[in-house]
Motif scaffolding. Structure first.
Motif, PDB file in Angstrom:
ATOM      1  N   SER A 150       0.823  -1.208   0.000  1.00  0.00           N
ATOM      2  CA  SER A 150       0.000   0.000   0.000  1.00  0.00           C
ATOM      3  C   SER A 150       0.855   1.256   0.000  1.00  0.00           C
ATOM      4  O   SER A 150       0.615   2.199  -0.759  1.00  0.00           O
ATOM      5  N   LYS A 151       1.890   1.275   0.852  1.00  0.00           N
ATOM      6  CA  LYS A 151       2.774   2.447   0.931  1.00  0.00           C
ATOM      7  C   LYS A 151       3.556   2.639  -0.363  1.00  0.00           C
ATOM      8  O   LYS A 151       3.774   3.772  -0.813  1.00  0.00           O
ATOM      9  N   LEU A 152       3.989   1.552  -0.980  1.00  0.00           N
ATOM     10  CA  LEU A 152       4.738   1.656  -2.240  1.00  0.00           C
ATOM     11  C   LEU A 152       3.862   2.229  -3.344  1.00  0.00           C
ATOM     12  O   LEU A 152       4.318   3.019  -4.177  1.00  0.00           O
ATOM     13  N   ASN A 153       2.604   1.837  -3.366  1.00  0.00           N
ATOM     14  CA  ASN A 153       1.698   2.317  -4.407  1.00  0.00           C
ATOM     15  C   ASN A 153       1.318   3.778  -4.205  1.00  0.00           C
ATOM     16  O   ASN A 153       0.939   4.460  -5.169  1.00  0.00           O
ATOM     17  N   LEU A 154       1.414   4.252  -2.972  1.00  0.00           N
ATOM     18  CA  LEU A 154       1.082   5.650  -2.701  1.00  0.00           C
ATOM     19  C   LEU A 154       2.196   6.596  -3.141  1.00  0.00           C
ATOM     20  O   LEU A 154       1.956   7.783  -3.355  1.00  0.00           O
ATOM     21  N   ALA A 155       3.424   6.064  -3.274  1.00  0.00           N
ATOM     22  CA  ALA A 155       4.558   6.909  -3.662  1.00  0.00           C
ATOM     23  C   ALA A 155       4.389   7.365  -5.106  1.00  0.00           C
ATOM     24  O   ALA A 155       4.192   6.554  -6.009  1.00  0.00           O
ATOM     25  N   THR A 156       4.449   8.664  -5.313  1.00  0.00           N
ATOM     26  CA  THR A 156       4.233   9.219  -6.659  1.00  0.00           C
ATOM     27  C   THR A 156       5.540   9.506  -7.394  1.00  0.00           C
ATOM     28  O   THR A 156       5.543   9.651  -8.611  1.00  0.00           O
ATOM     29  N   ILE A 157       6.635   9.616  -6.669  1.00  0.00           N
ATOM     30  CA  ILE A 157       7.935   9.919  -7.283  1.00  0.00           C
ATOM     31  C   ILE A 157       8.818   8.684  -7.213  1.00  0.00           C
ATOM     32  O   ILE A 157       9.042   8.131  -6.136  1.00  0.00           O
ATOM     33  N   GLY A 158       9.300   8.238  -8.380  1.00  0.00           N
ATOM     34  CA  GLY A 158      10.116   7.042  -8.429  1.00  0.00           C
ATOM     35  C   GLY A 158      11.602   7.344  -8.446  1.00  0.00           C
ATOM     36  O   GLY A 158      12.043   8.459  -8.152  1.00  0.00           O
ATOM     37  N   GLU A 203      16.696   5.015 -14.528  1.00  0.00           N
ATOM     38  CA  GLU A 203      15.627   4.363 -15.279  1.00  0.00           C
ATOM     39  C   GLU A 203      15.629   2.847 -15.097  1.00  0.00           C
ATOM     40  O   GLU A 203      14.562   2.229 -15.038  1.00  0.00           O
ATOM     41  N   VAL A 204      16.802   2.230 -15.022  1.00  0.00           N
ATOM     42  CA  VAL A 204      16.871   0.777 -14.877  1.00  0.00           C
ATOM     43  C   VAL A 204      16.378   0.360 -13.497  1.00  0.00           C
ATOM     44  O   VAL A 204      15.617  -0.604 -13.348  1.00  0.00           O
ATOM     45  N   VAL A 205      16.813   1.094 -12.465  1.00  0.00           N
ATOM     46  CA  VAL A 205      16.360   0.809 -11.104  1.00  0.00           C
ATOM     47  C   VAL A 205      14.850   0.994 -10.995  1.00  0.00           C
ATOM     48  O   VAL A 205      14.147   0.170 -10.397  1.00  0.00           O
ATOM     49  N   GLU A 206      14.340   2.073 -11.585  1.00  0.00           N
ATOM     50  CA  GLU A 206      12.899   2.335 -11.546  1.00  0.00           C
ATOM     51  C   GLU A 206      12.121   1.227 -12.252  1.00  0.00           C
ATOM     52  O   GLU A 206      11.049   0.814 -11.790  1.00  0.00           O
ATOM     53  N   ARG A 207      12.656   0.738 -13.364  1.00  0.00           N
ATOM     54  CA  ARG A 207      11.996  -0.353 -14.091  1.00  0.00           C
ATOM     55  C   ARG A 207      11.867  -1.593 -13.216  1.00  0.00           C
ATOM     56  O   ARG A 207      10.784  -2.188 -13.100  1.00  0.00           O
ATOM     57  N   ASP A 208      12.962  -1.994 -12.572  1.00  0.00           N
ATOM     58  CA  ASP A 208      12.930  -3.188 -11.725  1.00  0.00           C
ATOM     59  C   ASP A 208      12.085  -2.965 -10.470  1.00  0.00           C
ATOM     60  O   ASP A 208      11.477  -3.906  -9.944  1.00  0.00           O
ATOM     61  N   PHE A 209      12.035  -1.711  -9.998  1.00  0.00           N
ATOM     62  CA  PHE A 209      11.213  -1.404  -8.835  1.00  0.00           C
ATOM     63  C   PHE A 209       9.730  -1.551  -9.167  1.00  0.00           C
ATOM     64  O   PHE A 209       8.944  -2.062  -8.360  1.00  0.00           O
ATOM     65  N   LYS A 210       9.343  -1.136 -10.352  1.00  0.00           N
ATOM     66  CA  LYS A 210       7.956  -1.291 -10.782  1.00  0.00           C
ATOM     67  C   LYS A 210       7.589  -2.766 -10.908  1.00  0.00           C
ATOM     68  O   LYS A 210       6.469  -3.173 -10.554  1.00  0.00           O
ATOM     69  N   VAL A 211       8.517  -3.563 -11.421  1.00  0.00           N
ATOM     70  CA  VAL A 211       8.282  -5.010 -11.524  1.00  0.00           C
ATOM     71  C   VAL A 211       8.071  -5.595 -10.133  1.00  0.00           C
ATOM     72  O   VAL A 211       7.168  -6.425  -9.916  1.00  0.00           O
ATOM     73  N   LEU A 212       8.879  -5.157  -9.172  1.00  0.00           N
ATOM     74  CA  LEU A 212       8.764  -5.656  -7.805  1.00  0.00           C
ATOM     75  C   LEU A 212       7.433  -5.246  -7.183  1.00  0.00           C
ATOM     76  O   LEU A 212       6.753  -6.059  -6.545  1.00  0.00           O
ATOM     77  N   LYS A 213       7.050  -3.984  -7.344  1.00  0.00           N
ATOM     78  CA  LYS A 213       5.773  -3.529  -6.789  1.00  0.00           C
ATOM     79  C   LYS A 213       4.606  -4.318  -7.370  1.00  0.00           C
ATOM     80  O   LYS A 213       3.668  -4.685  -6.652  1.00  0.00           O
ATOM     81  N   THR A 214       4.675  -4.583  -8.668  1.00  0.00           N
ATOM     82  CA  THR A 214       3.625  -5.365  -9.321  1.00  0.00           C
ATOM     83  C   THR A 214       3.573  -6.779  -8.755  1.00  0.00           C
ATOM     84  O   THR A 214       2.487  -7.326  -8.506  1.00  0.00           O
TER      85      THR A 214
END
Length: 215
Positions: free
Chosen positions: A119-127, A131-142
């Motif tokens: 829930s807290k991860l999904n509330l974060a609006t700034i990644g 770009e590579v770290v952000e990509r893998d972070f989105k995969v993890l959140k999903t």
């Protein structure tokens, strides 16, 4: 798509550079200079200029690859630290998912912590800036979100301590795999995404443990 655009721009840039260089060689001042100097000297000068251009281009290419890896933003370090504080490598959530997991039932307390983290991860609006770290972070959140949804979709709470798969969903059916198979697959994806994210952060120096290029 971005790679194709970059390659296209590089090709266009190379063509423009070559055309400009040929135009310079064919200009009147250069032709007048050649008439008053030995032709071999002119050839040596042209070769030297071309070698200098190639060297500068290579140096700029190397700099573009290295500089982003060394200059890690404080924002990325802060986001990384906030995440590992919630889900540390040696924490109870990862210990449960990696070593004490059973698809038939989940401990309510740890599952609740994982849901709260999602829930807290999904509330974060700034990644992440990287770009590579952000990509893998989105995969993890999903992956975290999917695991939580799968558990809740197939389970009930027989008591305050456990969330268990409903008995009628334990076995495979003609309609598809069993609930435990689905949950197990979602857990595997979550753990894989977590390990991949931490490895990417380390390779890019976001965890402060490395400033070298990705392996």
């Amino acid at each position: 798509m971005k790679l194709m655009a970059k390659n296209l721009l590089a090709i266009v840039g190379a063509i423009v550079t070559i055309v400009a260089f040929v135009a310079l060689l064919a200009s009147n001042p250069v032709r007048m200079w050649v008439k008053g100097h030995p032709y071999p000297i002119f050839i040596v000068l042209v070769v030297a200029i071309l070698a200098l251009m190639v060297t500068l281009n290579y140096a700029l290419s190397v700099r573009r690859r290295i500089v982003p890896l060394v200059k890690i933003s404080q924002h990325d370090r802060m986001l990384y630290q906030q995440f590992v504080d919630r889900m540390p490598v040696d924490g109870t959530i990862l210990e449960w998912l990696k070593n004490n997991f059973t698809a038939k039932a989940q401990p309510s307390g740890l599952f609740g912590q994982l849901e709260d983290t999602a829930s807290k991860l999904n509330l974060a609006t700034i990644g992440f800036d990287n770009e590579v770290v952000e990509r893998d972070f989105k995969v993890l959140k999903t992956a975290i979100g999917k695991f939580c949804r799968e558990v809740k979709a197939y389970s009930w709470e027989p008591n305050l301590n456990w969330i268990a798969v409903r008995p009628e969903l334990l076995d495979d059916t003609s309609d598809g795999p069993s609930a435990t198979s689905v949950i197990e697959e979602a857990r595997d994806s979550l753990v894989e995404a977590y390990d991949e994210f931490l490895a990417t952060c380390h390779n890019y120096g976001v965890d402060s443990g490395s400033t070298g290029p990705p392996q």
